[in-house]
Design a protein around this motif. Structure first.
Motif, short mmCIF file in Angstrom:
data_model
loop_
_atom_site.label_atom_id
_atom_site.label_comp_id
_atom_site.label_asym_id
_atom_site.label_seq_id
_atom_site.Cartn_x
_atom_site.Cartn_y
_atom_site.Cartn_z
N LEU A 1 0.82 -1.20 0.00
CA LEU A 1 0.00 0.00 0.00
C LEU A 1 0.86 1.26 0.00
O LEU A 1 0.54 2.26 -0.66
CB LEU A 1 -0.93 0.00 1.22
CG LEU A 1 -2.04 -1.05 1.22
CD1 LEU A 1 -2.75 -1.06 2.57
CD2 LEU A 1 -3.04 -0.78 0.11
N LEU A 2 1.97 1.23 0.73
CA LEU A 2 2.86 2.38 0.76
C LEU A 2 3.55 2.59 -0.58
O LEU A 2 3.64 3.72 -1.08
CB LEU A 2 3.91 2.19 1.86
CG LEU A 2 3.38 2.20 3.30
CD1 LEU A 2 4.45 1.71 4.27
CD2 LEU A 2 2.91 3.61 3.69
N GLU A 3 4.01 1.51 -1.18
CA GLU A 3 4.71 1.62 -2.47
C GLU A 3 3.79 2.18 -3.55
O GLU A 3 4.25 2.87 -4.47
CB GLU A 3 5.24 0.25 -2.91
CG GLU A 3 6.37 -0.30 -2.06
CD GLU A 3 7.71 0.37 -2.34
OE1 GLU A 3 7.75 1.30 -3.17
OE2 GLU A 3 8.72 -0.05 -1.73
N ALA A 4 2.50 1.92 -3.43
CA ALA A 4 1.56 2.40 -4.44
C ALA A 4 1.42 3.92 -4.42
O ALA A 4 0.95 4.51 -5.41
CB ALA A 4 0.19 1.76 -4.22
N LYS A 5 1.84 4.57 -3.33
CA LYS A 5 1.66 6.02 -3.20
C LYS A 5 2.97 6.80 -3.21
O LYS A 5 2.94 8.03 -3.25
CB LYS A 5 0.91 6.32 -1.90
CG LYS A 5 -0.52 5.78 -1.85
CD LYS A 5 -1.40 6.51 -2.85
CE LYS A 5 -2.85 6.06 -2.74
NZ LYS A 5 -3.73 6.82 -3.65
N VAL A 6 4.10 6.12 -3.18
CA VAL A 6 5.38 6.82 -3.10
C VAL A 6 5.74 7.42 -4.46
O VAL A 6 5.39 6.87 -5.51
CB VAL A 6 6.48 5.87 -2.61
CG1 VAL A 6 6.88 4.87 -3.69
CG2 VAL A 6 7.69 6.65 -2.11
N THR A 7 6.40 8.59 -4.44
CA THR A 7 6.89 9.24 -5.65
C THR A 7 8.28 9.79 -5.34
O THR A 7 8.73 9.77 -4.18
CB THR A 7 5.98 10.41 -6.08
OG1 THR A 7 6.22 11.54 -5.23
CG2 THR A 7 4.51 10.03 -6.05
N PRO A 8 8.98 10.30 -6.34
CA PRO A 8 10.29 10.91 -6.06
C PRO A 8 10.22 12.10 -5.10
O PRO A 8 11.24 12.49 -4.53
CB PRO A 8 10.76 11.36 -7.45
CG PRO A 8 10.07 10.43 -8.40
CD PRO A 8 8.72 10.19 -7.78
N ARG A 9 9.03 12.67 -4.90
CA ARG A 9 8.90 13.82 -4.00
C ARG A 9 8.58 13.41 -2.56
O ARG A 9 8.52 14.26 -1.67
CB ARG A 9 7.79 14.74 -4.51
CG ARG A 9 8.11 15.41 -5.84
CD ARG A 9 7.03 16.40 -6.25
NE ARG A 9 5.74 15.73 -6.46
CZ ARG A 9 5.39 15.11 -7.58
NH1 ARG A 9 6.24 15.05 -8.59
NH2 ARG A 9 4.21 14.54 -7.69
N THR A 10 8.38 12.11 -2.32
CA THR A 10 8.03 11.66 -0.98
C THR A 10 9.20 11.87 -0.03
O THR A 10 10.31 11.40 -0.30
CB THR A 10 7.61 10.18 -0.99
OG1 THR A 10 6.57 9.97 -1.95
CG2 THR A 10 7.12 9.76 0.39
N LYS A 11 8.96 12.56 1.07
CA LYS A 11 10.02 12.85 2.03
C LYS A 11 9.83 12.12 3.35
O LYS A 11 10.81 11.79 4.02
CB LYS A 11 10.05 14.37 2.30
CG LYS A 11 11.03 14.84 3.38
CD LYS A 11 12.48 14.69 2.99
CE LYS A 11 12.87 15.73 1.96
NZ LYS A 11 12.90 17.11 2.49
N ALA A 12 8.58 11.87 3.75
CA ALA A 12 8.34 11.35 5.09
C ALA A 12 7.05 10.55 5.13
O ALA A 12 6.23 10.59 4.20
CB ALA A 12 8.28 12.49 6.11
N ILE A 13 6.90 9.81 6.22
CA ILE A 13 5.65 9.10 6.51
C ILE A 13 5.26 9.41 7.95
O ILE A 13 6.13 9.44 8.83
CB ILE A 13 5.79 7.58 6.27
CG1 ILE A 13 4.51 6.84 6.69
CG2 ILE A 13 6.99 7.01 7.01
CD1 ILE A 13 4.53 5.36 6.34
N VAL A 14 3.98 9.67 8.18
CA VAL A 14 3.47 9.93 9.53
C VAL A 14 2.71 8.69 10.00
O VAL A 14 1.80 8.21 9.32
CB VAL A 14 2.53 11.15 9.56
CG1 VAL A 14 1.93 11.32 10.95
CG2 VAL A 14 3.28 12.41 9.15
N LEU A 15 3.11 8.18 11.14
CA LEU A 15 2.46 7.01 11.72
C LEU A 15 1.81 7.38 13.05
O LEU A 15 2.25 8.31 13.73
CB LEU A 15 3.48 5.89 11.97
CG LEU A 15 4.23 5.37 10.75
CD1 LEU A 15 5.29 4.37 11.21
CD2 LEU A 15 3.27 4.72 9.76
N ASN A 16 0.80 6.62 13.43
CA ASN A 16 0.14 6.80 14.71
C ASN A 16 -0.30 5.43 15.21
O ASN A 16 -1.11 4.78 14.60
CB ASN A 16 -1.07 7.73 14.55
CG ASN A 16 -1.88 7.91 15.82
OD1 ASN A 16 -3.09 8.00 15.77
ND2 ASN A 16 -1.23 7.98 16.95
#
Length: 376
Positions: free
Chosen positions: A141-156
């Motif tokens: 699911l994460l790989e489906a949304k990543v792009t070269p502009r992706t810098k961070a991920i927020v988790l909770n």
């Protein structure tokens, strides 16, 4: 806000309204915490502190991280005390983002994450999770949304609003993914103490791949019923924390001095009040889950952590979750939060808080059960 306005209007007209929308524990702050802040005030401890926070409190935070997760952080350079965990998340995002960056946010998620990203000039990118899969996060699911502009991920985790606790498998996927994509992980762990049954809270910073890329956020609001105190903290590798400190120095300055003394008492003192609160939340979640599960058409997972229920009401015939929430105010006099407020993956659900008193939870859930069991 529109629903809150509606609830206030009904109250002013004499209707009995039960509010299950908020995340504010009904408990009082533990007395030894109040005493510590009161003593600080009495001795005149009311002036500036270091922007990093009191050294003694930073050490207490570092010791807690080491004890809980084995993560070693230097209290002098890798911990910053903040005026709320909310500000800790905001300062972390401001520290790592540039305009045009993208941030992955698994959703449903807390409503402020996306807006904070936008305030930093970046773009939030939702990673929708699915109720049918118990809102499980995966690398796919994460790989489906990543792009070269992706810098961070927020988790909770434990998660608001779903009550999920990230599993070891999910954390392994996050560690592998963030390392492969060279992403900063901002881990909001404000509900870390509120975990039920055999579930265990774990931090992504525990993984070798993540320890040097994770900013761990937590605070005192939920565990110690200190929402009005506005006290939190963030920890991470020194390079990232230097940037977080700059944001703190040039915005709020530091957390309140005497408030930090209260935080020290919370971390170093008697933790039985925390256990008492969690035990009550556990009773609330089991009872409320059982009551709502009796309603034909409602699907509701038993929360693993935090203090919310997130029932699926999509089979009940409402046009959307906002319409359901509006109907529940008018029909049952109960305020809940529509799932759509929490982003993609939240529609078709409502969130109700179990942090209120037992009498309030029982009154509200009984009204919800009865109202949703009737034709509408």
């Amino acid at each position: 806000m529109a629903l809150a306005d509606r609830a206030r209007s009904l109250k002013q007209r004499g209707y009995q309204v039960v509010n299950l929308a908020g995340g504010d524990p009904h408990f009082g702050t533990p007395e030894h915490v109040v005493d510590a802040a009161r003593d600080a005030l009495a001795e005149g401890f009311t002036h500036y502190t270091s922007s990093r926070g009191l050294p003694e409190l930073r050490k207490a935070v570092a010791d807690l991280l080491s004890l809980r997760s084995g993560v070693i952080r230097d209290p002098d350079n890798e911990v910053v005390i903040t005026p709320s965990a909310k500000h800790a998340v905001f300062a972390s995002l401001m520290a790592v983002l540039d305009p045009g960056d993208e941030v992955l946010i698994p959703t449903p998620s807390w409503v402020s994450y996306g807006q904070m990203v936008r305030l930093a000039g970046a773009q939030p990118v939702s990673v929708p999770l699915f109720a049918a899969d118990n809102f499980t996060l995966s690398r796919e699911l994460l790989e489906a949304k990543v792009t070269p502009r992706t810098k961070a991920i927020v988790l909770n985790s434990p998660t608001n609003p779903t009550g999920r606790v990230l599993s070891m498998s999910e954390l392994r996927d996050i560690a592998d993914f963030s390392a492969a994509r060279d992403l900063v992980v901002i881990s909001d762990e404000i509900y870390e103490d509120i975990v039920f049954g055999d579930n265990t809270h774990r931090s992504p910073a525990e993984y070798p791949e993540c320890v040097d890329r994770t900013l761990t956020v937590s605070g005192f609001s939920k565990s110690f019923a200190m929402t009005g105190w506005r006290l939190g903290y963030v920890s991470g590798p020194q390079e990232l924390m230097n940037a977080v400190l700059k944001v703190q120095e040039h915005s709020v300055g530091e957390a309140g001095s005497f408030i930090q003394r209260g935080g020290m008492a919370a971390l170093l003192g008697n933790r039985s009040p925390v256990r008492h609160m969690v035990e009550q939340y556990d009773r609330h979640r089991k009872w409320a889950h059982g009551e709502l599960s009796q309603v034909p058409g409602i699907e509701c997972a038993l929360p693993e952590g935090a203090f919310y229920l997130f029932p699926d009401i999509s089979a009940l015939g409402f046009s959307d979750s906002h319409a359901c929430a509006q109907w529940l105010i008018d029909k049952a006099g109960v305020v809940v939060t529509p799932g759509s407020a929490f982003g993609p993956g939240g529609e078709g659900h409502i969130r109700l808080s179990l942090a209120a008193s037992t009498a309030t939870v029982e009154a509200g859930v009984n009204r919800l059960r009865d109202a949703l069991s009737t034709p509408h």
